[in-house]
Design an enzyme around this catalytic site. Structure first.
Site, PDB file in Angstrom:
ATOM      1  N   TYR A  20      53.794  29.024-111.602  1.00 23.63           N
ATOM      2  CA  TYR A  20      53.067  27.751-111.464  1.00 23.63           C
ATOM      3  C   TYR A  20      51.726  27.791-112.178  1.00 23.63           C
ATOM      4  O   TYR A  20      51.012  28.799-112.108  1.00 23.63           O
ATOM      5  CB  TYR A  20      52.786  27.448-109.986  1.00 23.63           C
ATOM      6  CG  TYR A  20      53.995  26.952-109.223  1.00 23.63           C
ATOM      7  CD1 TYR A  20      54.583  25.725-109.530  1.00 23.63           C
ATOM      8  CD2 TYR A  20      54.529  27.706-108.186  1.00 23.63           C
ATOM      9  CE1 TYR A  20      55.684  25.280-108.823  1.00 23.63           C
ATOM     10  CE2 TYR A  20      55.618  27.269-107.464  1.00 23.63           C
ATOM     11  CZ  TYR A  20      56.199  26.042-107.789  1.00 23.63           C
ATOM     12  OH  TYR A  20      57.275  25.597-107.083  1.00 23.63           O
ATOM     13  N   ARG A  78      28.720  33.717 -79.397  1.00 27.31           N
ATOM     14  CA  ARG A  78      30.015  33.059 -79.201  1.00 27.31           C
ATOM     15  C   ARG A  78      30.233  32.896 -77.709  1.00 27.31           C
ATOM     16  O   ARG A  78      29.720  31.944 -77.129  1.00 27.31           O
ATOM     17  CB  ARG A  78      31.105  33.904 -79.882  1.00 27.31           C
ATOM     18  CG  ARG A  78      32.315  33.146 -80.329  1.00 27.31           C
ATOM     19  CD  ARG A  78      33.286  34.035 -81.086  1.00 27.31           C
ATOM     20  NE  ARG A  78      33.704  35.225 -80.335  1.00 27.31           N
ATOM     21  CZ  ARG A  78      34.532  36.139 -80.780  1.00 27.31           C
ATOM     22  NH1 ARG A  78      35.050  36.030 -81.973  1.00 27.31           N
ATOM     23  NH2 ARG A  78      34.873  37.161 -80.033  1.00 27.31           N
ATOM     24  N   LYS A 138      46.375  41.151 -78.323  1.00 24.72           N
ATOM     25  CA  LYS A 138      46.367  39.685 -78.479  1.00 24.72           C
ATOM     26  C   LYS A 138      47.078  39.304 -79.781  1.00 24.72           C
ATOM     27  O   LYS A 138      47.345  40.176 -80.619  1.00 24.72           O
ATOM     28  CB  LYS A 138      44.928  39.179 -78.482  1.00 24.72           C
ATOM     29  CG  LYS A 138      44.094  39.716 -79.638  1.00 24.72           C
ATOM     30  CD  LYS A 138      42.601  39.424 -79.461  1.00 24.72           C
ATOM     31  CE  LYS A 138      41.800  40.039 -80.590  1.00 24.72           C
ATOM     32  NZ  LYS A 138      40.342  39.984 -80.342  1.00 24.72           N
ATOM     33  N   MET A 198      55.998  29.925-102.855  1.00 26.93           N
ATOM     34  CA  MET A 198      56.330  29.854-101.436  1.00 26.93           C
ATOM     35  C   MET A 198      57.268  30.981-101.004  1.00 26.93           C
ATOM     36  O   MET A 198      57.057  31.615 -99.957  1.00 26.93           O
ATOM     37  CB  MET A 198      56.979  28.496-101.136  1.00 26.93           C
ATOM     38  CG  MET A 198      57.269  28.287 -99.667  1.00 26.93           C
ATOM     39  SD  MET A 198      58.083  26.718 -99.347  1.00 26.93           S
ATOM     40  CE  MET A 198      56.734  25.567 -99.562  1.00 26.93           C
TER      41      MET A 198
HETATM   42  C1  LIG Z   1      39.821  41.315 -80.563  1.00 29.59           C
HETATM   43  C2  LIG Z   1      38.805  41.938 -79.718  1.00 29.59           C
HETATM   44  C3  LIG Z   1      38.653  43.344 -79.678  1.00 29.59           C
HETATM   45  C4  LIG Z   1      39.395  44.271 -80.622  1.00 29.59           C
HETATM   46  O1  LIG Z   1      38.750  44.235 -81.871  1.00 29.59           O
HETATM   47  P1  LIG Z   1      39.220  45.174 -83.101  1.00 29.59           P
HETATM   48  O2  LIG Z   1      38.188  44.929 -84.140  1.00 29.59           O
HETATM   49  O3  LIG Z   1      40.553  44.674 -83.511  1.00 29.59           O
HETATM   50  O4  LIG Z   1      39.245  46.552 -82.594  1.00 29.59           O
HETATM   51  C5  LIG Z   1      37.772  43.874 -78.763  1.00 29.59           C
HETATM   52  N1  LIG Z   1      37.043  43.076 -77.946  1.00 29.59           N
HETATM   53  C6  LIG Z   1      37.139  41.728 -77.988  1.00 29.59           C
HETATM   54  C7  LIG Z   1      36.303  40.905 -77.057  1.00 29.59           C
HETATM   55  C8  LIG Z   1      38.001  41.110 -78.873  1.00 29.59           C
HETATM   56  O5  LIG Z   1      38.086  39.786 -78.910  1.00 29.59           O
END
Ligand SMILES: *Cc1c(COP(=O)(O)O)cnc(C)c1O
Length: 360
Positions: free
Chosen positions: A256, A131, A35, A304
């Site tokens: 800065y 969640r 993802k 930046m």
């Molecule tokens: C993002 C995610 C993972 C992977 O988690 P990591 O800590 O990056 O290994 C696994 N299961 C779900 C439901 C997630 O949202």
């Protein structure tokens, strides 16, 4: 417009880290989590490397899965937030994309939406993350409801997500595992609980499918922030050139807010990377960078497009030298600690304008 900064990716490290997953969770199926543009490493680039080795890919949303199918990836795909409406549900069935179902609205859509072919569903239980997911007391009822959906492949995969896996000794982990085991006892279907942290430290959570994300990219999921201890190899090496070197007198200030004042005659290096490239703005003075294989401290505020570093103890450093912000010799985990965040945050935040180079 691309910038002088570049993120160099070592693709063999991705393969190594996936093999590491298999060593840690032998015999389990691996749903590689890609993802968020594969945690900032590029969705397609990472999918290309891992497709021959993974049993499936997990993404957050339908658009990501659609892009993978569009690019010709045929392996199992899982959309972890599931479908949001009828259109996405139809699309999932049509493209043979497995979906997570986590609430009653989705169950109703599964019952009522005509689909072109049958659909694989992962049922998510909320065992303590607070969640997404059905309450554990509803597990049997939800399973019953799913049995009535003619177009859903039976049985489902049961999944949950752990809230504290990065701190394996916390009692919440055992509590979540026990709640999950009790809720799904006797119900048919495979099980999936483990993210990277749980793969490394909670063998009881391995189930049938593991879901590694961050460990594939060579960062530590645990609070120890030490990927090497877990046999992981870093994938991303973020670098930028040294574009100027200035000699400053004792008492001069840098950057800065004039927050850094030289306490000695100081050789100040200017590096062409800043917060607009994804380098964290709020790291303090002293945060390390690597120049010619040695560490040098950041001084002054992150701008930046630039940062300033103290090169007084690096007389050989020259304009044009590549400077490593994280990567070889400098784990992203360490910079994340300095920025009071986690490696995930820094990797995902690398900006589009940073050039990506890779080697296999
Ligand atoms: C993002 C995610 C993972 C992977 O988690 P990591 O800590 O990056 O290994 C696994 N299961 C779900 C439901 C997630 O949202």
């Amino acid at each position: 417009m691309k910038r002088a900064a570049w993120a160099h990716l070592r693709l063999s490290a991705l393969e190594h880290n996936l093999r590491r997953v298999r060593e840690m969770a032998p015999g389990r199926q691996v749903m590689a989590v890609i993802k968020a543009e594969a945690y900032g490493h590029g969705l397609m680039r990472v999918a290309d490397v891992l497709a021959p080795m993974a049993d499936g890919f997990a993404v957050s949303c339908m658009d990501e899965a659609d892009a993978l199918r569009g690019a010709g990836f045929r392996l199992p795909l899982l959309v972890m937030q599931g479908f949001k409406n009828e259109r996405e549900l139809r699309q999932a069935a049509h493209q043979e994309i497995a979906v997570v179902a986590h609430d009653e609205t989705q169950l109703r859509l599964l019952e009522t939406t005509p689909l072109s072919n049958s659909l694989k569903v992962w049922l998510k239980l909320d065992t303590g993350m607070g969640r997404l997911g059905f309450p554990t007391q509803r597990a049997a009822a939800v399973y019953g409801g799913l049995q009535r959906c003619a177009q859903v492949m039976q049985p489902p995969v049961w999944m949950t997500h752990l809230a504290c896996a990065d701190e394996p000794e916390r009692p919440e982990n055992t509590a979540q595992l026990e709640r999950f085991e009790a809720a799904t006892e006797g119900l048919p279907g495979l099980r999936s609980l483990a993210n990277s942290a749980a793969i490394l430290s909670l063998p009881r959570s391995h189930g049938d499918w593991v879901r590694p994300g961050i460990m594939l990219y060579g960062a530590s999921p645990l609070a120890d922030r030490d990927p090497a201890r877990h046999g992981l190899e870093r994938v991303m090496h973020l670098q930028a050139p040294l574009v100027a070197i200035q000699d400053r007198a004792m008492g001069d200030t840098v950057g800065y807010g004039a927050t850094f004042q030289c306490t000695r005659p100081t050789r100040v290096g200017v590096v062409a990377i800043g917060y607009a490239d994804g380098y964290p703005r709020h790291v303090p003075n002293g945060t390390p960078v690597m120049v010619r294989g040695r560490r040098a401290p950041l001084i002054g505020r992150v701008s930046m497009d630039m940062i300033t570093v103290d090169l007084t103890d690096h007389p050989q450093a020259a304009v044009g030298d590549p400077v490593t912000l994280w990567g070889e010799g400098l784990p992203v985990d360490e910079i994340a600690a300095a920025a009071e965040t986690i490696s995930y945050d820094l990797l995902c935040a690398v900006a589009d304008r940073v050039q990506v180079t890779s080697q296999s």
